[in-house]
Enzyme design. Structure first.
Site, PDB file in Angstrom:
ATOM      1  N   GLY A  45       0.811  -1.223   0.000  1.00 25.34           N
ATOM      2  CA  GLY A  45       0.000   0.000   0.000  1.00 25.34           C
ATOM      3  C   GLY A  45       0.836   1.260   0.000  1.00 25.34           C
ATOM      4  CB  THR A  53       3.701   6.494 -27.197  1.00 22.51           C
ATOM      5  OG1 THR A  53       3.707   7.208 -25.962  1.00 22.51           O
ATOM      6  CG2 THR A  53       2.672   5.392 -27.104  1.00 22.51           C
ATOM      7  CD  GLU A  98      12.450  10.291 -31.078  1.00 18.21           C
ATOM      8  OE1 GLU A  98      13.122   9.795 -31.987  1.00 18.21           O
ATOM      9  OE2 GLU A  98      11.856  11.377 -31.206  1.00 18.21           O
TER      10      GLU A  98
END
Length: 664
Positions: free
Chosen positions: A401, A422, A424
């Site tokens: 936690g 995502t 290059e």
């Protein structure tokens, strides 16, 4: 107790020279000395504190980033830091800023794509930060498909200028870091049009804002694209939107190293080969792989230290509870990630060598190994960033936690890192590029053309298709040659199976689309082989220091056997190993976890991260977690008042059953 090292007992168990491992991790004794000195310099600077970052509003965070960037530049100049030292300084400030794109994309691209004359004009300005640059390629409608970009740059022979336009909404530049608020200039990518003919996408240097008052120049619409994932994290970066409306630039601001437009408007290819541009791409992707090992090692350092501090269950007769790190379920999730951090570090090191090698060959007009180098860097960028993003999240879970608290350092590390999957190049698109290269290599095998570099194993296709793994007992899985052959057999068999399936389609592109999932898996197998082989090559070097090489052997074997465990379907379905051998591999893996256990804390200490850089209460060097977690809670703005704002309006009427009369 202040000053007490709660992890001292763990550190005393180390069976190797930790200082020497630090040298191995960073690359050389000189690099260790420089990085260590700069890390401490940054950590001791009050302007560069970051413990309050996740509580700032977006405006506060961005202004804080501008302050740090300016202060950093001032300190770099005051201290006369070398280029190497300045690079470490920016690294340890550890806050995404416009300067990342200025130094990481704008400057390298002008170096790679500008003529000597253009470099002489623009680079001195960039080096002195007299202009701030960004890299404006991605558009609202096109990211990975660069050839689909819609921005136009039309040559006007009457004025000897290019006229830039954003003809559609989807042609708006979207995402470039530094563009939103800071950049004065951009390398902007647009379709080059002369005399009505489209010559494809080219780079142009475009001034965006006035150097006097920073206002956008006529015809420029520019701003920030908005809040991104997480608190703090990448929200310190001004990712931007940009539109052009008849923006005119001089003809000589087209980057002309590989192609020019003459005064008359004629498009001419220069005698410099277009392949030279790949050098910049190899450089950027090599940097991304190195960054992956850094981000992964930070997460692993936090999770490992906290796993040794945290105790849960297992006490007998009121004795101490068991350290979480001693549970096999924790080890089997954590230790492969520790091994991966080292594996990615060494493959990143090798990519630096590859970049130098590719650059030298390009300058000598030798392009023979370029397709292989391009495929290799694309694949490793994809593999390492995907694995690292998943691993950071796994480390958060390994911390239970408390890992969900921002002061654990893990939520922000995850949020700041995941865009790497995502930018290059989208990771799946990159794997499919690798797959195309693999299919081409397989198709050329019958002609006798020898595969090069990381595909050289394909030259032994006949042997690898027929060979049988000769593991008979657990210890056999410790032999590098056995591991390597299993990975090679799996990779070549998956590639050949894809090639055979492709041959059944009359239309190859249709076949490629239909089989894209299988092709991506074959590319992953190839890339994992590269990582394993480069780790094994590292172990063949002369590595000084008591017990250092033995620990690296253990880490290498854990990484390789863990990959076999995770991708067992591949290894079994290709016949690369048998079910019995898979069972022996798992047995060996458990044994290796036990060997690594006493060295775990020392192995993360070898990353040599300051508490400032790590930015985690759970990952503190001294292991004094609980008092500091408690103290941090009281620093939250919500605790500035005992009774919360809104009590009288919303809680009191609720408790007094007077909501009906309350003004909500």
């Amino acid at each position: 107790m202040e000053g007490v090292d709660h992890l001292a007992h763990e550190r005393s168990k180390a069976q190797f020279d930790v200082d020497q491992m630090k040298v191995v991790w960073v690359g050389s004794r000189h690099a260790l000395q420089v990085s260590d000195r700069i890390a401490r310099l940054v950590a001791s600077d009050p302007v560069l504190r970051k413990d309050n970052r996740t509580m700032m509003t977006r405006k506060e965070l961005f202004k804080n980033t501008l302050r740090k960037a300016a202060h950093g530049w001032k300190r770099i100049n005051e201290l006369r830091l070398s280029e190497e030292e300045a690079s470490w300084f920016r690294h340890y400030v550890d806050q995404p800023a416009y300067t990342d794109l200025h130094w990481g994309m704008f400057v390298p691209f002008i170096k790679g794509s500008g003529t000597e004359e253009q470099q002489k004009k623009w680079l001195p300005l960039a080096y002195k930060m007299q202009i701030i640059g960004c890299y404006a390629q991605t558009e609202l409608g096109h990211g990975s498909n660069v050839q689909g970009l819609e921005t136009t740059a039309t040559f006007d022979p009457k004025t000897d200028e290019f006229v830039l336009n954003s003809p559609t909404l989807t042609s708006s530049k979207w995402w470039p870091g530094g563009l939103g608020k800071a950049a004065t200039h951009a390398v902007a990518f647009a379709r080059l049009i002369t005399d009505g003919k489209d010559h494809g996408v080219n780079g142009f240097i475009v001034q965006l804002r006035s150097l006097d008052d920073h206002l956008p120049l006529p015809g420029i619409t520019v701003g920030d694209i908005g809040m991104k994932f997480g608190n703090g994290a990448y929200n310190s970066m001004d990712n931007g939107v940009l539109r052009f409306d008849n923006v005119r630039i001089p003809r000589d601001q087209m980057l002309m190293r590989v192609a020019q437009v003459t005064r008359e408007g004629k498009y001419v290819q220069s005698n410099v080969p277009r392949q030279l541009l790949y050098g910049t791409m190899v450089f950027v992707r090599q940097t991304i792989v190195s960054d992956a090992s850094t981000a992964l090692s930070r997460a692993v350092c936090i999770a490992t230290r906290y796993s040794a501090v945290r105790r849960q269950f297992g006490s007998e007769n009121g004795g101490v509870e068991t350290q979480v790190i001693d549970y096999k379920t924790q080890q089997s999730r954590l230790f492969p990630l520790l091994a991966s951090a080292y594996a990615f570090r060494f493959v990143g090191e090798w990519l630096k060598w590859l970049y130098t090698d590719v650059t030298q060959k390009l300058q000598a007009n030798d392009f023979a190994t370029l397709p292989e180098a391009h495929a290799c860097t694309a694949g490793l960028k994809s593999l390492t960033t995907s694995a690292t993003a998943d691993a950071i999240e796994e480390c958060r879970k390994l911390c239970g936690g408390h890992g969900y608290l921002t002061n654990s350092g893990l939520p922000e590390l995850f949020a700041v890192y995941v865009p790497a999957c995502t930018y290059e190049g989208d990771n799946v698109v990159l794997l499919l590029q690798v797959a195309r290269f693999l299919m081409k290599t397989v198709s050329q095998l019958p002609s006798g053309k020898k595969p090069v570099g990381t595909t050289s194993y394909m030259g032994r296709a006949e042997h690898l298709i027929q060979c049988r793994c000769n593991v008979q007992k657990v210890e056999d899985w410790l032999k590098p040659s056995v591991i390597l052959e299993a990975f090679e057999a799996r990779a070549i068999r998956m590639s050949i199976a894809c090639a055979q399936d492709l041959s059944k389609f009359s239309n190859q592109e249709e076949g490629f689309a239909e089989l894209s999932s299988n092709l991506a898996e074959a590319a992953v197998a190839h890339c994992q082989l590269i990582v394993v082989s480069k780790f094994i090559e590292k172990l063949q070097q002369d590595i000084p220091g008591k017990g250092v090489k033995e620990q690296l052997h253990n880490l290498c074997n854990i990484y390789a056997l863990y990959i076999i465990h995770r991708h067992l379907g591949d290894f079994l379905s290709t016949g690369s190993i048998t079910a019995k051998q898979a069972s022996l591999a798992n047995e060996q893996l458990r044994s290796l976890y036990s060997k690594l256990r006493p060295n775990a804390i020392a192995l993360v200490d070898a990353f040599n991260y300051t508490d400032h850089y790590l930015g985690s209460v759970l990952g503190r060097y001294d292991g004094d977690v609980y008092p500091n977690l408690y103290a941090e809670a009281w620093k939250d703005p919500l605790n500035e008042s005992v009774v919360p704002d809104g009590y009288r309006e919303y809680i009191q009427p609720l408790l007094k059953n007077q909501l009906r009369n309350a003004r909500l």
